[in-house]
Design an enzyme around this catalytic site. Sequence first.
Site, PDB file in Angstrom:
ATOM      1  N   SER A  14       0.694  -1.192  -0.033  1.00 57.50           N
ATOM      2  CA  SER A  14      -0.071   0.036  -0.033  1.00 57.50           C
ATOM      3  C   SER A  14       0.864   1.269   0.080  1.00 57.50           C
ATOM      4  CB  SER A  14      -0.927  -0.168   1.288  1.00 57.50           C
ATOM      5  OG  SER A  14      -1.706   1.204   1.019  1.00 57.50           O
ATOM      6  N   LEU A  15       0.404   2.247  -0.835  1.00 58.22           N
ATOM      7  CA  LEU A  15       1.258   3.667  -0.817  1.00 58.22           C
ATOM      8  C   LEU A  15       0.305   4.635  -0.015  1.00 58.22           C
ATOM      9  CD1 LEU A  15       1.553   3.634  -4.587  1.00 58.22           C
ATOM     10  CD2 LEU A  15       3.477   3.446  -3.019  1.00 58.22           C
ATOM     11  N   LYS A  65     -14.066  -3.919   1.371  1.00 55.26           N
ATOM     12  CA  LYS A  65     -14.694  -2.804   1.142  1.00 55.26           C
ATOM     13  C   LYS A  65     -16.499  -3.062   1.598  1.00 55.26           C
ATOM     14  CE  LYS A  65     -11.847  -0.381  -2.129  1.00 55.26           C
ATOM     15  NZ  LYS A  65     -11.610   0.185  -3.161  1.00 55.26           N
ATOM     16  N   ALA A 127     -18.177  -5.114 -14.662  1.00 54.17           N
ATOM     17  CA  ALA A 127     -19.438  -4.878 -14.026  1.00 54.17           C
ATOM     18  C   ALA A 127     -19.337  -5.527 -12.437  1.00 54.17           C
ATOM     19  CB  ALA A 127     -20.518  -5.612 -14.539  1.00 54.17           C
ATOM     20  N   GLY A 128     -17.959  -5.401 -12.238  1.00 56.88           N
ATOM     21  CA  GLY A 128     -17.623  -5.972 -10.625  1.00 56.88           C
ATOM     22  C   GLY A 128     -17.821  -4.723  -9.587  1.00 56.88           C
ATOM     23  N   ALA A 130     -15.394  -2.982  -8.696  1.00 59.24           N
ATOM     24  CA  ALA A 130     -14.977  -1.488  -8.937  1.00 59.24           C
ATOM     25  C   ALA A 130     -15.997  -0.563  -9.903  1.00 59.24           C
ATOM     26  CB  ALA A 130     -13.656  -1.784  -9.872  1.00 59.24           C
ATOM     27  N   ARG A 151     -18.235  -9.404 -19.625  1.00 60.18           N
ATOM     28  CA  ARG A 151     -17.705 -10.538 -20.194  1.00 60.18           C
ATOM     29  C   ARG A 151     -19.400 -11.287 -19.983  1.00 60.18           C
ATOM     30  NH1 ARG A 151     -13.000 -13.760 -17.559  1.00 60.18           N
ATOM     31  NH2 ARG A 151     -14.239 -13.534 -15.717  1.00 60.18           N
ATOM     32  N   LYS A 155     -24.839  -9.550 -15.735  1.00 60.00           N
ATOM     33  CA  LYS A 155     -24.224  -8.702 -14.712  1.00 60.00           C
ATOM     34  C   LYS A 155     -24.261  -7.248 -15.174  1.00 60.00           C
ATOM     35  CE  LYS A 155     -20.429  -9.908 -12.113  1.00 60.00           C
ATOM     36  NZ  LYS A 155     -19.139 -10.712 -12.008  1.00 60.00           N
ATOM     37  N   TYR A 215      -2.730   0.414 -11.395  1.00 65.96           N
ATOM     38  CA  TYR A 215      -1.569   1.176 -11.530  1.00 65.96           C
ATOM     39  C   TYR A 215      -0.343   0.433 -11.190  1.00 65.96           C
ATOM     40  CZ  TYR A 215      -2.263   1.367  -6.344  1.00 65.96           C
ATOM     41  OH  TYR A 215      -2.176   0.820  -5.132  1.00 65.96           O
TER      42      TYR A 215
HETATM   43  P1  ATR Z   1     -13.480  -5.856  -8.809  1.00 65.11           P
HETATM   44  O1  ATR Z   1     -13.817  -5.400  -7.348  1.00 65.11           O
HETATM   45  O2  ATR Z   1     -11.998  -5.393  -9.037  1.00 65.11           O
HETATM   46  O3  ATR Z   1     -14.410  -4.986  -9.724  1.00 65.11           O
HETATM   47  P2  ATR Z   1     -14.587  -8.228  -9.395  1.00 65.11           P
HETATM   48  O4  ATR Z   1     -15.907  -7.731  -8.524  1.00 65.11           O
HETATM   49  O5  ATR Z   1     -14.344  -9.600  -8.994  1.00 65.11           O
HETATM   50  O6  ATR Z   1     -13.394  -7.335  -9.139  1.00 65.11           O
HETATM   51  O7  ATR Z   1     -15.016  -7.909 -10.852  1.00 65.11           O
HETATM   52  C1  ATR Z   1     -14.066  -8.348 -11.857  1.00 65.11           C
HETATM   53  C2  ATR Z   1     -14.596  -7.645 -13.292  1.00 65.11           C
HETATM   54  O8  ATR Z   1     -13.589  -8.104 -14.230  1.00 65.11           O
HETATM   55  C3  ATR Z   1     -15.833  -8.303 -13.681  1.00 65.11           C
HETATM   56  O9  ATR Z   1     -16.586  -7.584 -14.463  1.00 65.11           O
HETATM   57  C4  ATR Z   1     -15.127  -9.477 -14.646  1.00 65.11           C
HETATM   58  O10 ATR Z   1     -16.097 -10.092 -15.551  1.00 65.11           O
HETATM   59  P3  ATR Z   1     -17.069 -11.249 -15.304  1.00 65.11           P
HETATM   60  O11 ATR Z   1     -18.274 -10.788 -14.473  1.00 65.11           O
HETATM   61  O12 ATR Z   1     -17.845 -11.843 -16.356  1.00 65.11           O
HETATM   62  O13 ATR Z   1     -16.444 -12.168 -14.493  1.00 65.11           O
HETATM   63  C5  ATR Z   1     -14.075  -8.813 -15.392  1.00 65.11           C
HETATM   64  N1  ATR Z   1     -12.998  -9.923 -15.730  1.00 65.11           N
HETATM   65  C6  ATR Z   1     -12.017 -10.407 -15.013  1.00 65.11           C
HETATM   66  N2  ATR Z   1     -11.168 -11.095 -15.847  1.00 65.11           N
HETATM   67  C7  ATR Z   1     -11.607 -10.925 -17.071  1.00 65.11           C
HETATM   68  C8  ATR Z   1     -11.345 -11.349 -18.557  1.00 65.11           C
HETATM   69  N3  ATR Z   1     -10.055 -12.024 -18.633  1.00 65.11           N
HETATM   70  N4  ATR Z   1     -11.791 -10.726 -19.733  1.00 65.11           N
HETATM   71  C9  ATR Z   1     -13.062  -9.880 -19.305  1.00 65.11           C
HETATM   72  N5  ATR Z   1     -13.168  -9.485 -18.368  1.00 65.11           N
HETATM   73  C10 ATR Z   1     -12.710  -9.948 -17.056  1.00 65.11           C
END
Ligand code: ATR
Length: 270
Positions: A14-15, A65, A127-128, A130, A151, A155, A215
């Site tokens: 962590s920075l 979080k 769509a996670g 973040a 993907r 979602k 980053y």
């Molecule tokens: P974060 O908190 O970083 O958003 P997360 O909630 O696990 O982490 O979400 C990861 C996101 O990255 C999702 O949208 C995931 O797509 P899926 O919902 O289909 O799983 C996307 N993701 C991760 N690896 C991927 C890849 N190789 N190609 C496309 N999308 C990817």
Amino acid sequence: MKRFAVFGNPINHSLSPMIHNEFANEFGIELSYEKILSPIGDFALTANEFIKDGGLGFNITVPFKLDAFNFCEELTSNARAAGAVNTIKVQNKVIYGENTDGNGLVNDLENNLGESLGGKEILIIGAGGATQGILKPILDKNPEKILLANRTSEKSIKLANDFLKFGKVCGFGIHQIKPKPVDIVINATSASIGGGMLDLPSGLCEDALCYDLMYGMQTPFMKWALENSARQVSDGLGMLVEQAALSFNFWHGKSPKTDSVIRLIRETSD
Ligand code: ATR
């Protein structure tokens, strides 16, 4: 000494301590800012201990979080929309939760990169958690629309529907992205962590600002954008520093300078 901290697992990288110490120096505020490794599943216990020992505020990073969101007694509108908390303040024995990630990104785009968001067409990939954290602050800036591609299309469609009350946002599958340029492309997937590149049509980023929330490295998405005529390409370091500045303001009521801290981190990591 006023005690602050960042909680995560892992946390060594962590920075945040360095950033908050720089901010505190600017105003002559004396504080300590620690890294705290919380065991997975024990966030509330570790957080309560820190508060009992006089901790006044802390940041929360991966993977806590959502735990932090559930831990708070009062939430800001940003935290509620994000469904996640990255900043906690303890005041008069009440635990307040805020999420500064989205506005940190908005401030980096608008103030550091000179890109106003009003009237723009913005494609967000992913769509996670973040993405959920940045949608409302971006929609608050009145873009023309947000295109939300993922993907797993179910979602992004669900997330877009959940945020329609804040502005124009439309969800679909990553393979349905049209090869038509947009103004801004934001990579909010975790694909870069594994060094993976997304399968994107090349016409998409012509003359666009392409931004990766990650980053510390040039991600495959950034490299792809540079090779495909993007107007400007950025990693998420500015967002990291800007979200920290907003947390600092949440605790101390002061807005620190960020450009010199961003420069300092870039210089020391070269
Ligand atoms: P974060 O908190 O970083 O958003 P997360 O909630 O696990 O982490 O979400 C990861 C996101 O990255 C999702 O949208 C995931 O797509 P899926 O919902 O289909 O799983 C996307 N993701 C991760 N690896 C991927 C890849 N190789 N190609 C496309 N999308 C990817």
